[in-house]
Scaffold this motif. Structure first.
Motif, PDB file in Angstrom:
ATOM      1  N   VAL A  78       0.526  63.973 -39.196  1.00  0.00           N
ATOM      2  CA  VAL A  78       1.952  63.820 -39.531  1.00  0.00           C
ATOM      3  C   VAL A  78       2.235  64.425 -40.903  1.00  0.00           C
ATOM      4  N   ARG A  79       1.331  64.219 -41.840  1.00  0.00           N
ATOM      5  CA  ARG A  79       1.496  64.792 -43.183  1.00  0.00           C
ATOM      6  C   ARG A  79       1.473  66.314 -43.114  1.00  0.00           C
ATOM      7  N   TRP A  80       0.585  66.877 -42.296  1.00  0.00           N
ATOM      8  CA  TRP A  80       0.539  68.337 -42.133  1.00  0.00           C
ATOM      9  C   TRP A  80       1.860  68.862 -41.592  1.00  0.00           C
ATOM     10  N   LEU A  81       2.415  68.134 -40.621  1.00  0.00           N
ATOM     11  CA  LEU A  81       3.691  68.542 -40.045  1.00  0.00           C
ATOM     12  C   LEU A  81       4.794  68.491 -41.100  1.00  0.00           C
ATOM     13  N   ILE A  82       4.803  67.471 -41.912  1.00  0.00           N
ATOM     14  CA  ILE A  82       5.805  67.357 -42.976  1.00  0.00           C
ATOM     15  C   ILE A  82       5.681  68.523 -43.952  1.00  0.00           C
ATOM     16  N   TYR A  83       4.459  68.888 -44.312  1.00  0.00           N
ATOM     17  CA  TYR A  83       4.264  70.028 -45.219  1.00  0.00           C
ATOM     18  C   TYR A  83       4.837  71.313 -44.628  1.00  0.00           C
ATOM     19  N   LEU A  84       4.599  71.543 -43.345  1.00  0.00           N
ATOM     20  CA  LEU A  84       5.115  72.766 -42.725  1.00  0.00           C
ATOM     21  C   LEU A  84       6.638  72.742 -42.614  1.00  0.00           C
ATOM     22  N   ILE A  85       7.192  71.609 -42.293  1.00  0.00           N
ATOM     23  CA  ILE A  85       8.655  71.501 -42.242  1.00  0.00           C
ATOM     24  C   ILE A  85       9.244  71.791 -43.621  1.00  0.00           C
ATOM     25  N   GLU A  86       8.589  71.296 -44.654  1.00  0.00           N
ATOM     26  CA  GLU A  86       9.063  71.564 -46.012  1.00  0.00           C
ATOM     27  C   GLU A  86       8.941  73.042 -46.371  1.00  0.00           C
ATOM     28  N   VAL A  87       7.928  73.726 -45.870  1.00  0.00           N
ATOM     29  CA  VAL A  87       7.820  75.170 -46.096  1.00  0.00           C
ATOM     30  C   VAL A  87       9.058  75.871 -45.546  1.00  0.00           C
ATOM     31  N   PHE A  88       9.401  75.560 -44.309  1.00  0.00           N
ATOM     32  CA  PHE A  88      10.583  76.183 -43.707  1.00  0.00           C
ATOM     33  C   PHE A  88      11.857  75.792 -44.443  1.00  0.00           C
ATOM     34  N   ASP A  89      11.950  74.519 -44.826  1.00  0.00           N
ATOM     35  CA  ASP A  89      13.120  74.051 -45.552  1.00  0.00           C
ATOM     36  C   ASP A  89      13.291  74.788 -46.871  1.00  0.00           C
ATOM     37  N   TYR A  90      12.214  74.933 -47.622  1.00  0.00           N
ATOM     38  CA  TYR A  90      12.291  75.617 -48.914  1.00  0.00           C
ATOM     39  C   TYR A  90      12.652  77.089 -48.763  1.00  0.00           C
ATOM     40  N   VAL A  91      12.091  77.726 -47.757  1.00  0.00           N
ATOM     41  CA  VAL A  91      12.417  79.143 -47.534  1.00  0.00           C
ATOM     42  C   VAL A  91      13.889  79.294 -47.173  1.00  0.00           C
ATOM     43  N   ILE A  92      14.377  78.440 -46.304  1.00  0.00           N
ATOM     44  CA  ILE A  92      15.795  78.515 -45.915  1.00  0.00           C
ATOM     45  C   ILE A  92      16.687  78.209 -47.109  1.00  0.00           C
ATOM     46  N   HIS A  93      16.322  77.196 -47.865  1.00  0.00           N
ATOM     47  CA  HIS A  93      17.160  76.753 -48.972  1.00  0.00           C
ATOM     48  C   HIS A  93      17.178  77.746 -50.134  1.00  0.00           C
ATOM     49  N   TYR A  94      16.011  78.273 -50.497  1.00  0.00           N
ATOM     50  CA  TYR A  94      15.921  79.105 -51.696  1.00  0.00           C
ATOM     51  C   TYR A  94      15.839  80.602 -51.433  1.00  0.00           C
ATOM     52  N   ARG A  95      15.247  81.019 -50.338  1.00  0.00           N
ATOM     53  CA  ARG A  95      14.966  82.445 -50.142  1.00  0.00           C
ATOM     54  C   ARG A  95      15.302  82.965 -48.749  1.00  0.00           C
ATOM     55  N   ALA A  96      16.327  82.458 -48.134  1.00  0.00           N
ATOM     56  CA  ALA A  96      16.662  82.900 -46.772  1.00  0.00           C
ATOM     57  C   ALA A  96      16.972  84.395 -46.720  1.00  0.00           C
ATOM     58  N   ALA A  97      17.720  84.887 -47.671  1.00  0.00           N
ATOM     59  CA  ALA A  97      18.086  86.307 -47.671  1.00  0.00           C
ATOM     60  C   ALA A  97      16.888  87.216 -47.921  1.00  0.00           C
ATOM     61  N   ASP A  98      15.871  86.699 -48.575  1.00  0.00           N
ATOM     62  CA  ASP A  98      14.681  87.497 -48.887  1.00  0.00           C
ATOM     63  C   ASP A  98      13.621  87.454 -47.792  1.00  0.00           C
ATOM     64  N   ASN A  99      13.841  86.658 -46.744  1.00  0.00           N
ATOM     65  CA  ASN A  99      12.838  86.487 -45.689  1.00  0.00           C
ATOM     66  C   ASN A  99      13.447  86.616 -44.290  1.00  0.00           C
ATOM     67  N   PRO A 100      14.015  87.761 -43.970  1.00  0.00           N
ATOM     68  CA  PRO A 100      14.646  87.897 -42.654  1.00  0.00           C
ATOM     69  C   PRO A 100      13.663  87.769 -41.499  1.00  0.00           C
ATOM     70  N   HIS A 101      12.428  88.200 -41.687  1.00  0.00           N
ATOM     71  CA  HIS A 101      11.449  88.106 -40.600  1.00  0.00           C
ATOM     72  C   HIS A 101      11.109  86.657 -40.275  1.00  0.00           C
ATOM     73  N   LEU A 102      10.973  85.849 -41.293  1.00  0.00           N
ATOM     74  CA  LEU A 102      10.661  84.441 -41.066  1.00  0.00           C
ATOM     75  C   LEU A 102      11.839  83.724 -40.407  1.00  0.00           C
ATOM     76  N   ILE A 103      13.035  84.007 -40.862  1.00  0.00           N
ATOM     77  CA  ILE A 103      14.222  83.399 -40.250  1.00  0.00           C
ATOM     78  C   ILE A 103      14.327  83.814 -38.787  1.00  0.00           C
ATOM     79  N   TYR A 104      14.068  85.081 -38.503  1.00  0.00           N
ATOM     80  CA  TYR A 104      14.125  85.592 -37.138  1.00  0.00           C
ATOM     81  C   TYR A 104      13.072  84.901 -36.268  1.00  0.00           C
TER      82      TYR A 104
END
Length: 141
Positions: A78-104
């Motif tokens: 569960v902790r591993w899952l939370i860490y990965l969700i936070e990775v996606f959250d941080y990328v979306i929140h702070y660097r969405a425009a800089d990571n089009p491949h990840l968003i896609y």
């Protein structure tokens, strides 16, 4: 691990390395997995220009870790899952425009994310039991 693209960033190398270590499923490395995922989570607000291959691997890792049977198989999953969700959250929140491949990649794999919305503990237990039975039958054969 082979990296064929010369344009990869340090973040690409880190994510690919973590993916390779986690997907190799070596039992003696399990204690390190939490630290590796925490490392990715801490670096996530600064990720830029993640390649398509790396983005696909990150989403694939999320798909594995977010499966209901995997979540309930060990308490630390569960902790591993939370860490990965936070990775996606941080990328979306702070660097969405800089990571089009990840968003896609995240949009294409939206079923992985919506699967968590309908998480059912009884179904997860049944899935885990079925996986263990299949594993037991394959080892007996």
């Amino acid at each position: 691990m082979r990296i064929v693209d010369a344009n990869l960033t340090h973040a690409d190398f880190m994510i690919n390395t973590v993916y390779t270590l986690l997907s190799s499923s070596k039992p003696h490395l399990v204690p390190v997995y939490s630290s590796l995922l925490l490392l990715m989570r801490n670096v996530a607000p600064y990720l830029t220009q993640v390649s398509q291959t790396t983005a696909d691997k990150l989403v694939s890792l999320f798909d594995i870790i977010s499966s209901p049977a995997f979540i309930i198989s060990e308490p630390y999953h569960v902790r591993w899952l939370i860490y990965l969700i936070e990775v996606f959250d941080y990328v979306i929140h702070y660097r969405a425009a800089d990571n089009p491949h990840l968003i896609y990649s995240m949009i294409q794999a939206r079923s992985c994310f919506t699967r968590l919305k309908g998480f059912d503990l009884d179904k997860a237990r049944a899935e885990l039991l079925a996986l263990r039975e299949r594993k037991g039958k394959s080892e007996a054969a």
